[in-house]
Scaffold this motif. Structure first.
Motif, PDB file in Angstrom:
ATOM      1  N   TYR A   1      29.985  69.578  62.451  1.00 12.13           N
ATOM      2  CA  TYR A   1      29.987  68.135  62.637  1.00 12.13           C
ATOM      3  C   TYR A   1      28.736  67.650  63.359  1.00 12.13           C
ATOM      4  O   TYR A   1      28.183  68.350  64.212  1.00 12.13           O
ATOM      5  CB  TYR A   1      31.245  67.711  63.398  1.00 12.13           C
ATOM      6  CG  TYR A   1      32.482  67.958  62.567  1.00 12.13           C
ATOM      7  CD1 TYR A   1      32.899  67.030  61.626  1.00 12.13           C
ATOM      8  CD2 TYR A   1      33.198  69.137  62.681  1.00 12.13           C
ATOM      9  CE1 TYR A   1      34.006  67.258  60.831  1.00 12.13           C
ATOM     10  CE2 TYR A   1      34.311  69.377  61.893  1.00 12.13           C
ATOM     11  CZ  TYR A   1      34.707  68.431  60.975  1.00 12.13           C
ATOM     12  OH  TYR A   1      35.796  68.672  60.178  1.00 12.13           O
ATOM     13  N   VAL A   2      28.301  66.449  62.994  1.00 13.66           N
ATOM     14  CA  VAL A   2      27.113  65.840  63.584  1.00 13.66           C
ATOM     15  C   VAL A   2      27.394  64.373  63.921  1.00 13.66           C
ATOM     16  O   VAL A   2      28.336  63.777  63.402  1.00 13.66           O
ATOM     17  CB  VAL A   2      25.888  65.915  62.635  1.00 13.66           C
ATOM     18  CG1 VAL A   2      25.495  67.350  62.359  1.00 13.66           C
ATOM     19  CG2 VAL A   2      26.148  65.182  61.330  1.00 13.66           C
TER      20      VAL A   2
ATOM     21  N   ASN B   1      30.002  62.559  54.674  1.00 14.58           N
ATOM     22  CA  ASN B   1      31.293  62.303  55.283  1.00 14.58           C
ATOM     23  C   ASN B   1      32.370  62.724  54.289  1.00 14.58           C
ATOM     24  O   ASN B   1      32.464  62.162  53.206  1.00 14.58           O
ATOM     25  CB  ASN B   1      31.442  60.822  55.629  1.00 14.58           C
ATOM     26  CG  ASN B   1      32.694  60.533  56.418  1.00 14.58           C
ATOM     27  OD1 ASN B   1      33.674  61.256  56.353  1.00 14.58           O
ATOM     28  ND2 ASN B   1      32.666  59.454  57.175  1.00 14.58           N
ATOM     29  N   GLU B   2      33.167  63.708  54.648  1.00 17.46           N
ATOM     30  CA  GLU B   2      34.253  64.179  53.792  1.00 17.46           C
ATOM     31  C   GLU B   2      35.586  63.599  54.250  1.00 17.46           C
ATOM     32  O   GLU B   2      36.643  64.160  53.972  1.00 17.46           O
ATOM     33  CB  GLU B   2      34.303  65.706  53.785  1.00 17.46           C
ATOM     34  CG  GLU B   2      33.092  66.345  53.154  1.00 17.46           C
ATOM     35  CD  GLU B   2      33.177  67.860  53.096  1.00 17.46           C
ATOM     36  OE1 GLU B   2      34.142  68.451  53.637  1.00 17.46           O
ATOM     37  OE2 GLU B   2      32.280  68.465  52.488  1.00 17.46           O
ATOM     38  N   GLY B   3      35.546  62.486  54.984  1.00  8.84           N
ATOM     39  CA  GLY B   3      36.758  61.844  55.456  1.00  8.84           C
ATOM     40  C   GLY B   3      37.118  62.183  56.890  1.00  8.84           C
ATOM     41  O   GLY B   3      38.051  61.623  57.441  1.00  8.84           O
ATOM     42  N   GLN B   4      36.395  63.100  57.499  1.00  9.19           N
ATOM     43  CA  GLN B   4      36.664  63.512  58.879  1.00  9.19           C
ATOM     44  C   GLN B   4      35.450  63.277  59.770  1.00  9.19           C
ATOM     45  O   GLN B   4      35.318  63.879  60.818  1.00  9.19           O
ATOM     46  CB  GLN B   4      37.050  64.986  58.931  1.00  9.19           C
ATOM     47  CG  GLN B   4      38.292  65.308  58.148  1.00  9.19           C
ATOM     48  CD  GLN B   4      38.566  66.795  58.110  1.00  9.19           C
ATOM     49  OE1 GLN B   4      37.704  67.611  58.434  1.00  9.19           O
ATOM     50  NE2 GLN B   4      39.754  67.167  57.714  1.00  9.19           N
ATOM     51  N   GLY B   5      34.543  62.429  59.338  1.00  7.09           N
ATOM     52  CA  GLY B   5      33.311  62.195  60.093  1.00  7.09           C
ATOM     53  C   GLY B   5      32.139  62.885  59.436  1.00  7.09           C
ATOM     54  O   GLY B   5      32.289  63.640  58.466  1.00  7.09           O
ATOM     55  N   LEU B   6      30.960  62.625  59.953  1.00 12.25           N
ATOM     56  CA  LEU B   6      29.750  63.217  59.391  1.00 12.25           C
ATOM     57  C   LEU B   6      29.697  64.715  59.663  1.00 12.25           C
ATOM     58  O   LEU B   6      30.003  65.168  60.771  1.00 12.25           O
ATOM     59  CB  LEU B   6      28.510  62.559  59.992  1.00 12.25           C
ATOM     60  CG  LEU B   6      28.266  61.115  59.600  1.00 12.25           C
ATOM     61  CD1 LEU B   6      27.088  60.546  60.385  1.00 12.25           C
ATOM     62  CD2 LEU B   6      28.016  60.996  58.117  1.00 12.25           C
ATOM     63  N   LEU B   7      29.304  65.465  58.648  1.00 15.15           N
ATOM     64  CA  LEU B   7      29.207  66.910  58.784  1.00 15.15           C
ATOM     65  C   LEU B   7      28.242  67.475  57.769  1.00 15.15           C
ATOM     66  O   LEU B   7      27.836  66.800  56.825  1.00 15.15           O
ATOM     67  CB  LEU B   7      30.581  67.562  58.609  1.00 15.15           C
ATOM     68  CG  LEU B   7      31.318  67.379  57.275  1.00 15.15           C
ATOM     69  CD1 LEU B   7      30.877  68.402  56.231  1.00 15.15           C
ATOM     70  CD2 LEU B   7      32.809  67.476  57.483  1.00 15.15           C
TER      71      LEU B   7
END
Length: 61
Positions: A39-40, A22-28
């Protein structure tokens, strides 16, 4: 199997080939070849194992 969403790349990867974070925008995961964000979503299977499913675009965080 995951496919890079970068139109010029489209490389395919197994879960073992990518790092999901997670880079702060959701799992990716970032494509190992071109670095594009993909994104995942994280799910738990009936047997308790963690499963990731690739989604289009950004998740609603």
């Amino acid at each position: 199997m995951f496919t890079c969403r970068n139109q010029s790349c489209q490389a395919q990867w197994e879960l073992a080939d990518v790092v999901i974070k997670n880079e702060g925008q959701g799992l990716l995961f970032r494509c190992p070849m071109c670095g594009a964000r993909n994104y995942v979503e994280k799910f738990e299977a009936d047997d308790g194992t963690v499963v990731y499913e690739q989604i289009e675009g950004k998740p609603f965080v």
